[in-house]
Design a protein around this motif. Structure first.
Motif, PDB file in Angstrom:
ATOM      1  N   GLY A 411     -43.303 -14.131  26.735  1.00  0.00           N
ATOM      2  CA  GLY A 411     -44.728 -14.474  26.743  1.00  0.00           C
ATOM      3  C   GLY A 411     -44.956 -15.970  26.873  1.00  0.00           C
ATOM      4  N   VAL A 412     -44.053 -16.732  26.263  1.00  0.00           N
ATOM      5  CA  VAL A 412     -44.217 -18.179  26.334  1.00  0.00           C
ATOM      6  C   VAL A 412     -44.120 -18.634  27.792  1.00  0.00           C
ATOM      7  CG1 VAL A 412     -43.145 -20.386  25.721  1.00  0.00           C
ATOM      8  CG2 VAL A 412     -43.437 -18.609  23.980  1.00  0.00           C
ATOM      9  N   LYS A 413     -43.218 -18.009  28.548  1.00  0.00           N
ATOM     10  CA  LYS A 413     -43.067 -18.349  29.975  1.00  0.00           C
ATOM     11  C   LYS A 413     -44.352 -18.089  30.747  1.00  0.00           C
ATOM     12  CE  LYS A 413     -38.195 -18.033  30.898  1.00  0.00           C
ATOM     13  NZ  LYS A 413     -37.183 -16.993  30.966  1.00  0.00           N
ATOM     14  N   SER A 414     -44.958 -16.926  30.466  1.00  0.00           N
ATOM     15  CA  SER A 414     -46.158 -16.566  31.226  1.00  0.00           C
ATOM     16  C   SER A 414     -47.454 -17.013  30.551  1.00  0.00           C
ATOM     17  CB  SER A 414     -46.173 -15.053  31.454  1.00  0.00           C
ATOM     18  OG  SER A 414     -46.083 -14.397  30.200  1.00  0.00           O
ATOM     19  N   GLY A 415     -47.320 -17.630  29.369  1.00  0.00           N
ATOM     20  CA  GLY A 415     -48.517 -18.110  28.669  1.00  0.00           C
ATOM     21  C   GLY A 415     -49.340 -16.985  28.069  1.00  0.00           C
ATOM     22  N   MET A 416     -48.680 -15.880  27.741  1.00  0.00           N
ATOM     23  CA  MET A 416     -49.404 -14.728  27.210  1.00  0.00           C
ATOM     24  C   MET A 416     -48.859 -14.293  25.847  1.00  0.00           C
ATOM     25  SD  MET A 416     -51.499 -13.744  29.747  1.00  0.00           S
ATOM     26  CE  MET A 416     -51.669 -12.129  30.482  1.00  0.00           C
ATOM     27  N   ALA A 417     -49.788 -13.854  25.000  1.00  0.00           N
ATOM     28  CA  ALA A 417     -49.397 -13.225  23.745  1.00  0.00           C
ATOM     29  C   ALA A 417     -49.729 -11.749  23.867  1.00  0.00           C
ATOM     30  CB  ALA A 417     -50.174 -13.826  22.589  1.00  0.00           C
ATOM     31  N   GLU A 418     -48.966 -10.939  23.153  1.00  0.00           N
ATOM     32  CA  GLU A 418     -49.287  -9.524  23.150  1.00  0.00           C
ATOM     33  C   GLU A 418     -50.092  -9.243  21.891  1.00  0.00           C
ATOM     34  OE1 GLU A 418     -46.325  -6.174  24.088  1.00  0.00           O
ATOM     35  OE2 GLU A 418     -46.635  -6.058  21.914  1.00  0.00           O
ATOM     36  N   VAL A 419     -51.285  -8.659  22.066  1.00  0.00           N
ATOM     37  CA  VAL A 419     -52.126  -8.331  20.912  1.00  0.00           C
ATOM     38  C   VAL A 419     -52.086  -6.834  20.700  1.00  0.00           C
ATOM     39  CG1 VAL A 419     -54.473  -8.283  20.026  1.00  0.00           C
ATOM     40  CG2 VAL A 419     -53.646 -10.313  21.229  1.00  0.00           C
ATOM     41  N   LYS A 420     -51.673  -6.435  19.503  1.00  0.00           N
ATOM     42  CA  LYS A 420     -51.589  -5.001  19.215  1.00  0.00           C
ATOM     43  C   LYS A 420     -52.599  -4.619  18.151  1.00  0.00           C
ATOM     44  CE  LYS A 420     -48.555  -1.624  17.043  1.00  0.00           C
ATOM     45  NZ  LYS A 420     -47.195  -1.299  16.617  1.00  0.00           N
ATOM     46  N   ASN A 421     -53.308  -3.564  18.424  1.00  0.00           N
ATOM     47  CA  ASN A 421     -54.227  -2.981  17.461  1.00  0.00           C
ATOM     48  C   ASN A 421     -53.424  -1.992  16.626  1.00  0.00           C
ATOM     49  OD1 ASN A 421     -55.957  -0.934  16.328  1.00  0.00           O
ATOM     50  ND2 ASN A 421     -57.612  -1.730  17.606  1.00  0.00           N
ATOM     51  N   ARG A 422     -53.330  -2.274  15.332  1.00  0.00           N
ATOM     52  CA  ARG A 422     -52.485  -1.447  14.473  1.00  0.00           C
ATOM     53  C   ARG A 422     -52.963   0.002  14.417  1.00  0.00           C
ATOM     54  NH1 ARG A 422     -50.029   1.736  12.331  1.00  0.00           N
ATOM     55  NH2 ARG A 422     -48.761   1.684  10.443  1.00  0.00           N
ATOM     56  N   ALA A 423     -54.288   0.184  14.411  1.00  0.00           N
ATOM     57  CA  ALA A 423     -54.840   1.533  14.254  1.00  0.00           C
ATOM     58  C   ALA A 423     -54.580   2.398  15.477  1.00  0.00           C
ATOM     59  CB  ALA A 423     -56.332   1.457  13.961  1.00  0.00           C
ATOM     60  N   THR A 424     -54.799   1.838  16.666  1.00  0.00           N
ATOM     61  CA  THR A 424     -54.670   2.638  17.889  1.00  0.00           C
ATOM     62  C   THR A 424     -53.322   2.472  18.555  1.00  0.00           C
ATOM     63  OG1 THR A 424     -55.510   0.863  19.285  1.00  0.00           O
ATOM     64  CG2 THR A 424     -57.146   2.348  18.325  1.00  0.00           C
ATOM     65  N   GLY A 425     -52.621   1.400  18.214  1.00  0.00           N
ATOM     66  CA  GLY A 425     -51.341   1.129  18.849  1.00  0.00           C
ATOM     67  C   GLY A 425     -51.502   0.471  20.215  1.00  0.00           C
ATOM     68  N   GLU A 426     -52.739   0.294  20.637  1.00  0.00           N
ATOM     69  CA  GLU A 426     -53.025  -0.284  21.948  1.00  0.00           C
ATOM     70  C   GLU A 426     -52.564  -1.734  22.016  1.00  0.00           C
ATOM     71  OE1 GLU A 426     -57.053  -1.240  24.514  1.00  0.00           O
ATOM     72  OE2 GLU A 426     -57.187  -0.177  22.607  1.00  0.00           O
ATOM     73  N   LYS A 427     -51.892  -2.077  23.128  1.00  0.00           N
ATOM     74  CA  LYS A 427     -51.384  -3.446  23.299  1.00  0.00           C
ATOM     75  C   LYS A 427     -52.018  -4.085  24.527  1.00  0.00           C
ATOM     76  CE  LYS A 427     -46.889  -2.076  21.467  1.00  0.00           C
ATOM     77  NZ  LYS A 427     -45.513  -1.703  21.861  1.00  0.00           N
ATOM     78  N   THR A 428     -52.392  -5.337  24.386  1.00  0.00           N
ATOM     79  CA  THR A 428     -53.001  -6.065  25.497  1.00  0.00           C
ATOM     80  C   THR A 428     -52.367  -7.443  25.599  1.00  0.00           C
ATOM     81  OG1 THR A 428     -55.031  -5.229  24.467  1.00  0.00           O
ATOM     82  CG2 THR A 428     -55.277  -6.468  26.512  1.00  0.00           C
ATOM     83  N   ASP A 429     -52.131  -7.886  26.817  1.00  0.00           N
ATOM     84  CA  ASP A 429     -51.642  -9.260  27.002  1.00  0.00           C
ATOM     85  C   ASP A 429     -52.834 -10.190  27.099  1.00  0.00           C
ATOM     86  OD1 ASP A 429     -48.935  -8.788  26.878  1.00  0.00           O
ATOM     87  OD2 ASP A 429     -48.820  -8.168  28.976  1.00  0.00           O
ATOM     88  N   VAL A 430     -52.790 -11.244  26.301  1.00  0.00           N
ATOM     89  CA  VAL A 430     -53.913 -12.172  26.256  1.00  0.00           C
ATOM     90  C   VAL A 430     -53.399 -13.602  26.456  1.00  0.00           C
ATOM     91  CG1 VAL A 430     -55.788 -13.055  24.804  1.00  0.00           C
ATOM     92  CG2 VAL A 430     -55.099 -10.656  24.603  1.00  0.00           C
TER      93      VAL A 430
END
Length: 448
Positions: A411-430
RNA sequence: CGGGGCGUAGCGCAGCCUGGUAGCGCAUCUGCUUUGGGAGCAGAGGGUCGCAGGUUCAAAUCCUGCCGCCCCGACCA
């Protein structure tokens, strides 16, 4: 908070003494530690949740006119002799003798003490109404403490007491607390169903229990499905408008809801169409009583009314099981991986995971984000330990913070963090530069 | 209080029946290699076997008493 500096003794294995899920998870997360049967220490993580719950209780009490104070845990037996409950209460009350042979007790509740306080300080109807509460440890020497803090002997309770001149005013006070309880539990992300209840040793003529649904609940419950469809968060109210308050109470009490103790199958079938009848199990998280002059009369708690005559005060008492709520919320909100905290009571808003502690670029990105998120006012648990990725993921899932922000070399290379919603498990790159704004929005969204 | 079960390393357990002076996994510490879902190798530290008596040359193990904890029931925020 950096995890490397926090005290959170996570257990890898399930402790054998814990049967129900909340007890197991609280022990595994390092939230509590048992000192003896039914008595617990609250470790930092658990204490944070307890504090969040108290904050919500205080906010809603203040809104409804409750005044916070603090009464002691130890009470003189004489007070309880006045009300006649010293002998009634039985072995559940922990009785203590001091060095002068004075009889004391560790308070299981505070009706007597508050009545005595009001009696000695209030002489005129002009000082009414009063609604006083405190959040204090109670002790009830349960026959069988169990399920961790769900049924402890020592427990933290918010108990409030109302004092009014007339029965009508007293009932209005009861109604205000009824509505404030709906709001309080809703603010914690819970749907607590009010059910008509027995008054038990507190006594009185009217009482409701508030129960949240959970498979492991100790009470069997029967209610109208309409409760599940209600929008609890919509209870916005002007507490000065007694009619509006009574309207909300009526709305919630006109639907059938009862615990097994007083469940009336005939009434259930008569009042609720078959496809709307729900039965299940619930955890009692609060109970309110209106008992009129039950304590004011024997204890002589009266004021002069406008006509100069002495009038016994009309009282109610209102309890919320603060420490029990911690367990109750977990029972109502968890999965196989661990706890799923509703945002308002989460010990931290989010967890920041550094997947490669020691890697200069990753450390740098994490430190920068940690600072940014913290400066934005968010409560961040930053996992800066040098454990492996898998262990960090598992641990963060276990303690159940609502959001996880995951940062690794990729993620550091691409400048992105992965955000995970604990309840749904949904992951998004931000992208890093929009992360703080996004998390601030997510974490402060009104709980729905 | 009635019924059932358990107390051995921080956690989870084996050993007990058939006595011979304590072991496994995980965790911890050191080193090296690893590193996106509970790593590998090598080494190390850590236990009054719940407590007190008794039997015995010898007790984690057998006997007696006590204490603590968990689960089921009657009571409760």
């Amino acid at each position: 908070m950096r995890l490397s500096k926090f005290f959170m003794p996570v257990l890898r294995d399930d402790p054998k003494e814990a049967e129900i899920v909340s007890h197991r998870l609280m022990l595994r997360c390092g939230m509590i530690r048992q000192e003896t049967g039914g008595i617990y220490s609250w470790l930092p993580l658990g204490f944070r949740v307890l504090t969040k719950i108290m904050d919500i209780v205080r906010e809603e009490q203040a809104r409804a006119g409750g005044l916070e104070m603090l009464m002691p845990t130890i009470q003189p037996a004489s007070l309880w002799r006045e009300s006649g409950r010293y002998d009634d209460y039985g072995k559940e009350m922990l009785r203590i003798t001091d060095r002068r042979d004075n009889e004391l007790l560790y308070g299981p509740t505070n009706e007597e003490m508050i009545t005595s306080i009001v009696k000695s300080s209030v002489q005129s109807y002009k000082d009414l109404p009063l609604n006083l509460y405190h959040i204090q440890w109670k002790f009830r020497d349960e026959i069988r403490p169990r399920f961790g803090v769900m049924r402890g002997r020592e427990f933290l309770m918010k108990d409030g007491y109302s004092f009014d001149l007339t029965e009508e005013a007293g009932r209005e006070a009861y109604n205000r607390m009824f509505v404030s309880y709906l709001r309080t539990f809703a603010a914690m992300g819970l749907k607590a169903i009010p059910m008509r209840a027995e008054t038990g040793p507190i006594g009185g003529n009217e009482s409701h229990e508030f129960l949240i649904l959970a498979e492991t609940g100790e009470s069997g419950v029967f209610f109208d499905k309409a409760f599940l469809e209600k929008d609890w968060s919509g209870v916005d109210i002007d507490y000065d408008d007694a009619g509006a308050v009574a309207g909300v109470v009526k709305e919630f009490t006109s639907l059938y809801a009862a615990t097994e103790d007083i469940h009336d199958p005939a009434a259930f079938e008569r009042e609720v169409p078959e496809d709307r009848r729900v039965s299940g199990r619930g955890i009692e998280v609060g109970q309110i009583f209106f008992f009129g002059t039950k304590y004011s009369k024997p204890m002589g708690c009266a004021v002069q009314g406008p006509d100069g005559k002495e009038v016994y005060l009309q009282s109610g008492s209102y309890g919320i099981g603060v420490s029990r709520l911690v367990a109750g919320i977990i029972e109502a909100s968890h999965d196989e991986a661990g706890i799923i905290w509703p945002q308002p009571v989460a010990p931290f808003d989010l967890g920041l995971i550094n997947l490669r502690q020691g890697d200069a670029a990753t450390d740098g990105a994490c430190e920068k984000l940690y600072e940014e998120l913290s400066n934005a006012g968010l409560d961040v648990l930053y996992d800066d330990r040098s454990d492996r990725a898998g262990e960090k993921f598992t641990r963060m899932d276990l303690i159940g913070l609502p959001w996880q922000v995951v940062i690794g070399p990729r993620g550091v290379k691409s400048g992105m963090a992965e955000v995970k919603n604990r309840a749904t498990g949904e992951k998004t790159d931000v992208p890093f530069d929009t992360l703080t704004g996004l998390m601030l929005d997510k974490c402060t969204e009104v709980y729905a």
